[in-house]
Motif scaffolding. Structure first.
Motif, PDB file in Angstrom:
ATOM      1  N   GLU A  20     -37.136  84.044  14.284  1.00  0.00           N
ATOM      2  CA  GLU A  20     -38.271  82.946  15.192  1.00  0.00           C
ATOM      3  C   GLU A  20     -39.588  84.577  15.265  1.00  0.00           C
ATOM      4  O   GLU A  20     -40.353  84.186  15.329  1.00  0.00           O
ATOM      5  N   ALA A  21     -38.698  85.107  16.153  1.00  0.00           N
ATOM      6  CA  ALA A  21     -39.232  85.806  17.559  1.00  0.00           C
ATOM      7  C   ALA A  21     -40.445  86.777  16.087  1.00  0.00           C
ATOM      8  O   ALA A  21     -41.060  87.779  16.811  1.00  0.00           O
ATOM      9  N   GLN A  22     -39.345  87.527  15.788  1.00  0.00           N
ATOM     10  CA  GLN A  22     -39.848  88.762  13.886  1.00  0.00           C
ATOM     11  C   GLN A  22     -40.624  87.811  13.065  1.00  0.00           C
ATOM     12  O   GLN A  22     -42.018  88.742  12.237  1.00  0.00           O
ATOM     13  N   ALA A  23     -40.678  86.857  12.784  1.00  0.00           N
ATOM     14  CA  ALA A  23     -41.717  85.637  12.154  1.00  0.00           C
ATOM     15  C   ALA A  23     -43.087  86.177  12.503  1.00  0.00           C
ATOM     16  O   ALA A  23     -43.676  86.051  11.531  1.00  0.00           O
ATOM     17  N   LEU A  24     -43.724  85.928  13.404  1.00  0.00           N
ATOM     18  CA  LEU A  24     -45.040  86.466  13.342  1.00  0.00           C
ATOM     19  C   LEU A  24     -45.623  87.502  12.824  1.00  0.00           C
ATOM     20  O   LEU A  24     -46.351  87.888  12.078  1.00  0.00           O
ATOM     21  N   THR A  25     -44.827  88.143  13.756  1.00  0.00           N
ATOM     22  CA  THR A  25     -45.131  89.641  12.720  1.00  0.00           C
ATOM     23  C   THR A  25     -44.912  89.986  11.207  1.00  0.00           C
ATOM     24  O   THR A  25     -45.540  90.382  10.642  1.00  0.00           O
ATOM     25  N   LEU A  26     -43.865  89.382  10.513  1.00  0.00           N
ATOM     26  CA  LEU A  26     -43.457  89.542   9.124  1.00  0.00           C
ATOM     27  C   LEU A  26     -43.929  89.216   8.595  1.00  0.00           C
ATOM     28  O   LEU A  26     -45.364  89.376   7.417  1.00  0.00           O
ATOM     29  N   ARG A  27     -44.811  87.717   8.829  1.00  0.00           N
ATOM     30  CA  ARG A  27     -45.620  86.850   8.393  1.00  0.00           C
ATOM     31  C   ARG A  27     -47.237  87.512   8.256  1.00  0.00           C
ATOM     32  O   ARG A  27     -47.790  87.714   7.502  1.00  0.00           O
ATOM     33  N   ALA A  28     -47.268  88.566   9.054  1.00  0.00           N
ATOM     34  CA  ALA A  28     -48.807  88.910   9.437  1.00  0.00           C
ATOM     35  C   ALA A  28     -48.726  90.321   8.185  1.00  0.00           C
ATOM     36  O   ALA A  28     -49.515  90.558   7.463  1.00  0.00           O
ATOM     37  N   GLU A  29     -47.663  91.204   8.326  1.00  0.00           N
ATOM     38  CA  GLU A  29     -47.292  92.118   7.007  1.00  0.00           C
ATOM     39  C   GLU A  29     -46.942  91.763   5.685  1.00  0.00           C
ATOM     40  O   GLU A  29     -48.129  92.192   5.532  1.00  0.00           O
TER      41      GLU A  29
END
Length: 81
Positions: A20-29
């Motif tokens: 969940e913490a990594q999802a924001l960055t991963l979604r943008a990438e």
């Protein structure tokens, strides 16, 4: 039945919090990669070997299974650019 035996193992809870913490960055990438490579959610799902509906739901802001998210992250880092 003892409800304490039904709790999620601690490792699974930790995996979910990290995902969940990594999802924001991963979604943008993922969005950036899709734009650069002219891909849609179905293309990504096919290449990453995931379900198209899950990829679309992830792009829409929903959670992704932590293992699937790790698979998606691996695809992003190893895809030919």
């Amino acid at each position: 039945m003892d409800p304490h035996n039904l709790k999620r193992p601690p490792a699974m809870g930790e995996m979910k919090r990290v995902a969940e913490a990594q999802a924001l960055t991963l979604r943008a990438e993922l969005r950036a990669a899709m734009q650069v490579d002219h891909l849609n959610a179905e293309d990504v799902a096919r290449q990453a070997r995931l379900e198209p509906a899950a990829i679309q739901a992830f792009l829409d802001g929903n959670a992704l299974n932590p293992r699937w998210q790790a698979k998606l992250e691996h695809w992003l880092t190893t895809r030919p650019s």
